[in-house]
Design a protein around this motif. Structure first.
Motif, PDB file in Angstrom:
ATOM      1  N   TYR A   1       8.470  54.687   7.320  1.00 55.17           N
ATOM      2  CA  TYR A   1       8.583  54.929   8.374  1.00 55.17           C
ATOM      3  C   TYR A   1       8.201  53.504   9.293  1.00 55.17           C
ATOM      4  N   LEU A   2       7.098  52.987   8.811  1.00 51.64           N
ATOM      5  CA  LEU A   2       6.809  51.744   9.491  1.00 51.64           C
ATOM      6  C   LEU A   2       7.801  50.544   9.370  1.00 51.64           C
ATOM      7  N   LEU A   3       8.628  50.580   8.121  1.00 54.48           N
ATOM      8  CA  LEU A   3       9.531  49.555   7.893  1.00 54.48           C
ATOM      9  C   LEU A   3      10.820  49.765   8.365  1.00 54.48           C
ATOM     10  N   THR A   4      11.264  51.019   8.804  1.00 55.50           N
ATOM     11  CA  THR A   4      12.521  51.314   9.630  1.00 55.50           C
ATOM     12  C   THR A   4      12.442  51.750  10.797  1.00 55.50           C
ATOM     13  N   GLY A   5      11.240  52.725  11.333  1.00 56.95           N
ATOM     14  CA  GLY A   5      11.247  53.256  12.508  1.00 56.95           C
ATOM     15  C   GLY A   5      12.138  54.401  12.806  1.00 56.95           C
ATOM     16  N   ARG A   6      12.759  55.010  11.414  1.00 52.99           N
ATOM     17  CA  ARG A   6      13.563  56.129  11.728  1.00 52.99           C
ATOM     18  C   ARG A   6      12.998  57.329  10.508  1.00 52.99           C
ATOM     19  N   ARG A   7      12.790  58.102  11.092  1.00 52.19           N
ATOM     20  CA  ARG A   7      12.123  59.415  10.312  1.00 52.19           C
ATOM     21  C   ARG A   7      13.028  60.029   9.143  1.00 52.19           C
ATOM     22  N   GLU A   8      14.259  60.367   9.714  1.00 53.48           N
ATOM     23  CA  GLU A   8      15.255  60.863   8.602  1.00 53.48           C
ATOM     24  C   GLU A   8      15.624  59.839   7.521  1.00 53.48           C
ATOM     25  N   LEU A   9      15.676  58.459   7.927  1.00 47.79           N
ATOM     26  CA  LEU A   9      15.990  57.282   6.922  1.00 47.79           C
ATOM     27  C   LEU A   9      14.792  57.164   5.984  1.00 47.79           C
ATOM     28  N   ALA A  10      13.492  57.350   6.783  1.00 43.13           N
ATOM     29  CA  ALA A  10      12.388  56.938   5.656  1.00 43.13           C
ATOM     30  C   ALA A  10      12.382  58.315   4.709  1.00 43.13           C
ATOM     31  N   ARG A  11      12.680  59.587   5.004  1.00 43.54           N
ATOM     32  CA  ARG A  11      12.599  60.680   3.997  1.00 43.54           C
ATOM     33  C   ARG A  11      13.919  60.538   3.207  1.00 43.54           C
ATOM     34  N   GLU A  12      15.050  59.880   3.705  1.00 47.10           N
ATOM     35  CA  GLU A  12      15.913  59.898   2.584  1.00 47.10           C
ATOM     36  C   GLU A  12      15.852  58.794   1.599  1.00 47.10           C
ATOM     37  N   ALA A  13      15.132  57.707   2.093  1.00 49.07           N
ATOM     38  CA  ALA A  13      14.955  56.442   1.178  1.00 49.07           C
ATOM     39  C   ALA A  13      13.909  56.813   0.093  1.00 49.07           C
ATOM     40  N   VAL A  14      13.017  57.635   0.543  1.00 46.60           N
ATOM     41  CA  VAL A  14      11.948  58.105  -0.519  1.00 46.60           C
ATOM     42  C   VAL A  14      12.664  58.962  -1.574  1.00 46.60           C
ATOM     43  N   GLU A  15      13.444  59.952  -1.200  1.00 47.77           N
ATOM     44  CA  GLU A  15      13.737  60.935  -2.050  1.00 47.77           C
ATOM     45  C   GLU A  15      15.040  60.285  -2.898  1.00 47.77           C
ATOM     46  N   ARG A  16      15.683  59.257  -2.356  1.00 46.64           N
ATOM     47  CA  ARG A  16      16.680  58.692  -3.334  1.00 46.64           C
ATOM     48  C   ARG A  16      15.776  57.542  -4.474  1.00 46.64           C
ATOM     49  N   ALA A  17      14.757  57.152  -3.957  1.00 45.10           N
ATOM     50  CA  ALA A  17      13.877  56.507  -4.987  1.00 45.10           C
ATOM     51  C   ALA A  17      13.542  57.506  -6.133  1.00 45.10           C
ATOM     52  N   PHE A  18      12.982  58.631  -5.758  1.00 48.22           N
ATOM     53  CA  PHE A  18      12.347  59.549  -6.703  1.00 48.22           C
ATOM     54  C   PHE A  18      13.653  59.892  -7.607  1.00 48.22           C
ATOM     55  N   GLN A  19      14.446  59.869  -6.983  1.00 48.33           N
ATOM     56  CA  GLN A  19      15.805  60.511  -7.802  1.00 48.33           C
ATOM     57  C   GLN A  19      16.061  59.559  -8.756  1.00 48.33           C
ATOM     58  N   LEU A  20      16.106  58.268  -8.579  1.00 45.32           N
ATOM     59  CA  LEU A  20      16.289  57.195  -9.335  1.00 45.32           C
ATOM     60  C   LEU A  20      15.359  57.195 -10.454  1.00 45.32           C
ATOM     61  N   ALA A  21      13.941  57.405 -10.055  1.00 44.55           N
ATOM     62  CA  ALA A  21      13.008  57.447 -10.987  1.00 44.55           C
ATOM     63  C   ALA A  21      13.138  58.560 -12.002  1.00 44.55           C
ATOM     64  N   TRP A  22      13.615  59.683 -11.332  1.00 40.12           N
ATOM     65  CA  TRP A  22      13.721  60.918 -12.392  1.00 40.12           C
ATOM     66  C   TRP A  22      15.099  60.651 -13.473  1.00 40.12           C
ATOM     67  N   GLN A  23      15.988  59.782 -12.860  1.00 42.70           N
ATOM     68  CA  GLN A  23      16.915  59.287 -13.991  1.00 42.70           C
ATOM     69  C   GLN A  23      16.576  58.548 -14.869  1.00 42.70           C
ATOM     70  N   ARG A  24      15.786  57.797 -14.525  1.00 37.28           N
ATOM     71  CA  ARG A  24      15.079  56.825 -15.622  1.00 37.28           C
ATOM     72  C   ARG A  24      13.541  57.008 -15.957  1.00 37.28           C
ATOM     73  N   TRP A  25      13.434  58.294 -16.139  1.00 34.06           N
ATOM     74  CA  TRP A  25      11.890  58.660 -16.343  1.00 34.06           C
ATOM     75  C   TRP A  25      11.266  58.118 -17.662  1.00 34.06           C
ATOM     76  N   PRO A  26      12.147  57.956 -18.624  1.00 33.33           N
ATOM     77  CA  PRO A  26      11.712  57.214 -19.796  1.00 33.33           C
ATOM     78  C   PRO A  26      10.977  55.930 -19.546  1.00 33.33           C
ATOM     79  N   GLU A  27      11.740  55.259 -18.546  1.00 31.62           N
ATOM     80  CA  GLU A  27      11.138  53.914 -18.355  1.00 31.62           C
ATOM     81  C   GLU A  27      10.140  53.970 -17.217  1.00 31.62           C
TER      82      GLU A  27
END
Length: 307
Positions: free
Chosen positions: A66-92
């Motif tokens: 949120y400090l980077l973007t100033g947008r609440r929904e974009l902050a939540r969406e970016a974090v969820e997308r990052a964790f989805q990629l982490a789950w996709q590459r979880w062995p790494e």
């Protein structure tokens, strides 16, 4: 100008990176990795380890984003997308030295992507913070270049030291120090009370904590990531099948030899117009009548007689 002399020493950086700040990566890594030693509880399953990482990192990451973007929904969406990629590459990610740092870097990249400006939902500004001081600080942060803003949040907000900040921003240590110095100078020019790094750190914490930012539950993120992977996999298969079908149809219908194209039609010039038959004379009319009266077959039709 020696920029590194203006920065706190390493022990001061470790003091700023305390529990309750904008980061929980170290605590998360310890809890997610517990149970793997001998004599301890049973090792966590991949889903349980992912949920533990998400539960402790996601709230802090949403505030940082949120400090980077100033947008609440974009902050939540970016974090969820990052964790989805982490789950996709979880062995790494599971064997990474700092899983929280891996997710944080991806979340920052997603949040600062320039493609968000073309999305209709992100063209209109969101309501600013209610507090005038928080509103002024957020406006000053968003006025910084993205690279300066990211360096400032990592160093003064998260509490990373300078080499870690440089590594996460993919820059050299002198470049990261220069970005940090220029970012602090730009903020101090607009908000003189934030010239002290300790005060800046406290104000960043207050700004991030003042907003009611919540993240989705870990199972929702995992299921959403799996559904997203299934969707894109099916889309890739459908696209491949379409390309194969179009190629096969082209091979079946394409000509096997060269056929010269037909020349375009052209008007013929210089040909005289066809003649028109005029009226018959009396002799021609008499001959025509005689021929019509004569038998269709007979010697007179084969051997002409002299008239």
């Amino acid at each position: 100008m020696t920029t590194q002399n203006q920065l706190p020493p390493p022990n001061e950086r470790r003091r700023l990176r305390r529990p309750g700040s904008l980061t929980a990566d170290q605590k998360t890594s310890e809890r997610a990795g517990s149970g793997t030693g001998q004599g301890g509880p049973a090792p966590l399953t991949p889903a349980q380890a992912f949920d533990a990482l998400y539960a402790f990192c996601a709230p802090a990451l949403v505030r940082q984003t949120y400090l980077l973007t100033g947008r609440r929904e974009l902050a939540r969406e970016a974090v969820e997308r990052a964790f989805q990629l982490a789950w996709q590459r979880w062995p790494e990610v599971a064997v990474d030295r700092d899983p929280g740092g891996w997710v944080r870097a991806v979340a920052y990249d997603c949040a600062l992507s320039p493609w968000h400006r073309f999305r209709p939902r992100h063209r209109s500004p969101e309501p600013p913070p209610a507090d005038p001081a928080d509103r002024a600080l957020l406006h000053a942060l968003l006025g910084l270049p993205p690279s300066y803003r990211r360096t400032l949040v990592l160093y003064d907000g998260v509490g990373l030291d300078l080499p870690e900040t440089a590594a996460e921003t993919e820059a050299s240590t002198p470049a990261a120090a220069s970005r940090l110095t220029h970012a602090r100078e730009a903020l101090a020019a607009r908000l003189p009370e934030l010239a002290d790094p300790a005060e800046l750190h406290r104000r960043l914490l207050e700004l991030a904590s003042a907003e009611r930012l919540c993240a989705a539950r870990p199972p929702t993120v995992r299921v959403g990531g799996e559904r997203r992977n299934v969707f894109w996999t099916r889309a890739a298969i459908a696209f491949t099948v379409t390309i194969i079908g179009a190629t096969t149809l082209t091979l079946r219908t394409a000509p096997t030899r060269y056929e010269a194209p037909l020349a375009p039609a052209q008007a013929v010039q210089g040909v005289p117009p066809p003649g028109v038959m005029g009226p018959l004379s009396q002799e021609e009319q008499a001959l025509r009548a005689k021929l019509r009266k004569a038998a269709a077959k007979g010697p007179e039709r084969l051997v002409p007689e002299a008239g």
